[in-house]
Scaffold this motif. Structure first.
Motif, PDB file in Angstrom:
ATOM      1  N   PHE A 198       0.958  -1.158  -0.076  1.00 30.36           N
ATOM      2  CA  PHE A 198      -0.052   0.031   0.107  1.00 30.36           C
ATOM      3  C   PHE A 198       1.039   1.364  -0.024  1.00 30.36           C
ATOM      4  O   PHE A 198       0.531   2.261  -0.776  1.00 30.36           O
ATOM      5  N   ALA A 199       2.032   1.263   0.755  1.00 29.42           N
ATOM      6  CA  ALA A 199       2.734   2.288   0.692  1.00 29.42           C
ATOM      7  C   ALA A 199       3.623   2.566  -0.492  1.00 29.42           C
ATOM      8  O   ALA A 199       3.815   3.652  -1.080  1.00 29.42           O
ATOM      9  N   THR A 200       3.715   1.402  -1.276  1.00 33.27           N
ATOM     10  CA  THR A 200       4.563   1.455  -2.780  1.00 33.27           C
ATOM     11  C   THR A 200       3.524   2.108  -3.372  1.00 33.27           C
ATOM     12  O   THR A 200       3.987   3.190  -4.133  1.00 33.27           O
ATOM     13  N   MET A 201       2.267   1.872  -3.487  1.00 35.03           N
ATOM     14  CA  MET A 201       1.160   2.532  -4.351  1.00 35.03           C
ATOM     15  C   MET A 201       1.176   3.845  -4.031  1.00 35.03           C
ATOM     16  O   MET A 201       0.957   4.794  -4.829  1.00 35.03           O
ATOM     17  N   ARG A 202       1.219   4.468  -2.614  1.00 36.55           N
ATOM     18  CA  ARG A 202       0.894   5.800  -2.278  1.00 36.55           C
ATOM     19  C   ARG A 202       2.186   6.570  -2.979  1.00 36.55           C
ATOM     20  O   ARG A 202       2.099   7.649  -3.391  1.00 36.55           O
ATOM     21  N   ARG A 203       3.330   5.823  -2.743  1.00 33.73           N
ATOM     22  CA  ARG A 203       4.694   6.697  -3.289  1.00 33.73           C
ATOM     23  C   ARG A 203       4.749   6.888  -4.777  1.00 33.73           C
ATOM     24  O   ARG A 203       4.801   7.929  -5.261  1.00 33.73           O
ATOM     25  N   LEU A 204       3.949   5.775  -5.797  1.00 33.15           N
ATOM     26  CA  LEU A 204       4.042   5.894  -6.942  1.00 33.15           C
ATOM     27  C   LEU A 204       2.835   6.859  -7.491  1.00 33.15           C
ATOM     28  O   LEU A 204       3.345   7.489  -8.370  1.00 33.15           O
ATOM     29  N   LYS A 205       1.954   6.835  -6.789  1.00 30.13           N
ATOM     30  CA  LYS A 205       1.044   7.863  -7.108  1.00 30.13           C
ATOM     31  C   LYS A 205       1.228   9.366  -6.780  1.00 30.13           C
ATOM     32  O   LYS A 205       1.022  10.124  -7.625  1.00 30.13           O
ATOM     33  N   ALA A 206       2.007   9.397  -5.751  1.00 24.01           N
ATOM     34  CA  ALA A 206       2.379  10.768  -5.550  1.00 24.01           C
ATOM     35  C   ALA A 206       3.475  11.253  -6.416  1.00 24.01           C
ATOM     36  O   ALA A 206       3.639  12.442  -6.761  1.00 24.01           O
TER      37      ALA A 206
END
Length: 477
Positions: free
Chosen positions: A178-186
């Motif tokens: 989930f943190a990976t998704m958040r970082r990529l989306k940011a």
């Protein structure tokens, strides 16, 4: 067996369950079919995994996928540069679930599935064929900025018992993507979430952080079937459309019997077009965090009713660690806080050699019966980091009613850990049982000891599946 013998489950209930199984076998004609070795095509092992069979399996994957969200990022251009991230991207055992080559589906490698295709390989092959490129980076740290990212996450394999969960959510360690998704989306990178799971679970955070969300269930050996639906054809139009529908309601919270987010039969198609998305609340509405009862040490502190102690190997000079920094063993043991996941989310141990040795233990007053877990191929998982290589052998054991409990298990794997890197090490409970531990009265599920110097940090100790480990301790022969 015990519950039948003591009358908790009446024999009539057992007879009824057996009769149901026998009736199904009778309707299938199994009693008249003869021995498997006498049937048509028996022994024709070369037919296993035939191209025609794999084609049907791949088609089944395409027809089973359920798209829950698409703001317009799907289908992806196969000529693009695609990042494939997430801890489930290149793991055929994980995408196949339990009851495969082992009971729980754990302890397996891709090499044990000849001819099978992981989700990563399917994606890589699909884009390469169209002139695009793909990069695998489970943690999302790409070398070349991608045009889009596919983050593959979800459950690890399980069968009965290991699949039991206290609430409808992934365990904390399985939510790291989930943190990976958040970082990529940011970073402005479109994110497609692909979930491997045997059941609907509360994953509102992943739904919010992704631009598209696809439930792949357990696609098995034909991971390329997932890529078939994620990418457009040569004309940039969908090569295949989604046909899968939810076989049961998808939960809005982690509470059993709670509110529904997506109803039975829900599933988007490309024909539906892009859909607007309103962020979901990220409150699971349950008190537990998904860990379950088998967590003894987490975020650097013992769970309720458990204690962290440092002592000599013979249990002398015992120090209960309640605050840090702390000093034990006459100054030979220094215990401090270090970061893992959260600030001060682990404890760091710097131990100097001494004739009395040193033991780090997590224990409690009340004994646990871990015999069922032992029979169920459960492992003890320790999330740790090697800070300074040991100068003497390291071993692990358990405590029974606050006493010795079987022979210590040599942990040669400890010395092979890469210094400075957090890893999850697994020790099968069966190793402790084989070493003489009475698994029906465990008061200390974690005891690590050495006579030499050693530096390591410990973030978490829990029961779990071997599929969650980076390295596994081999039972002594």
């Amino acid at each position: 067996t015990v519950q039948v013998k003591d009358g908790t489950i009446p024999m009539s209930r057992l007879d009824d369950a057996v009769a149901r199984v026998l009736r199904v076998k009778q309707r299938l004609g199994l009693f008249e079919a003869g021995k498997p070795s006498s049937r048509a095509l028996s022994g024709r092992y070369e037919l296993l995994g035939a191209p025609e069979h794999r084609a049907i399996a791949r088609e089944a994957v395409r027809k089973s996928l359920v798209m829950l969200k698409n703001t317009g990022v799907l289908p992806l251009r196969p000529t693009a540069h695609i990042l494939v991230a997430g801890d489930g991207a290149d793991d055929i055992a994980r995408q196949s679930g339990g009851w495969t080559l082992s009971w729980q589906g754990t302890g397996l490698t891709n090499a044990q599935f000849p001819g099978a295709t992981s989700l990563w390989r399917g994606i890589e092959q699909s884009v390469a064929k169209a002139g695009g490129s793909a990069e695998l980076a489970p943690d999302g740290d790409y070398k070349q900025r991608p045009d889009a990212a596919i983050v593959i996450f979800g459950e690890t394999p399980y069968a009965e018992f290991q699949g039991d969960i206290p609430s409808l959510q992934l365990r904390p360690e399985l939510r790291r993507p989930f943190a990976t998704m958040r970082r990529l989306k940011a970073a402005g990178i479109p994110v497609v979430a692909v979930m491997i799971t045997g059941r609907p679970l509360y994953v509102n955070e992943a739904l919010n952080q992704s631009d598209a969300f696809v439930t792949a269930w357990l696609p098995g050996s034909e991971g390329a079937g997932v890529a078939d639906l994620l990418f457009a054809g040569a004309d940039n139009m969908p090569a295949h459309d989604f046909r899968g529908r939810l076989p049961t309601a998808w939960p809005a919270t982690a509470r059993h019997g709670g509110a529904t987010l997506f109803p039975l039969g829900y599933g988007l198609t490309y024909a539906d077009g892009p859909q607007r998305w309103t962020d979901l609340p990220e409150d699971s509405l349950v008190a537990d965090d998904g860990n379950g009862p088998g967590v003894y040490f987490d975020k650097g502190v013992p769970a309720a009713s458990w204690s962290l102690t440092v002592s000599q190997i013979d249990r002398g000079d015992n120090l209960r660690v309640t605050t840090v920094p702390a000093v034990g063993l006459g100054g030979r043991a220094q215990i401090t806080a270090t970061d893992y996941g959260v600030q001060e989310g682990a404890r760091q141990f710097a131990i100097a050699a001494g004739s009395e040795g040193a033991t780090v233990e997590i224990g409690a007053l009340d004994a646990l019966d871990l015999s069922r877990e032992t029979n169920g191929d459960v492992v003890l998982l320790a999330t740790l980091r090697l800070d300074a290589r040991p100068s003497a052998p390291v071993s692990m054991s358990m405590g029974c009613d606050n006493a010795e409990c079987g022979r210590p298990i040599p942990v040669a794997e400890f010395s092979t850990l890469a210094p400075g890197q957090w890893q999850v090490m697994a020790v099968p409970l069966k190793c402790f049982a084989a070493a003489g531990a009475d698994m029906t009265r465990i008061t200390a599920p974690f005891r690590l000891e050495t006579a030499g110097s050693l530096g390591f940090s410990l973030a978490r100790v829990a029961l779990g599946s071997a599929a969650e480990a980076d390295t596994a301790v081999q039972c002594p022969r």
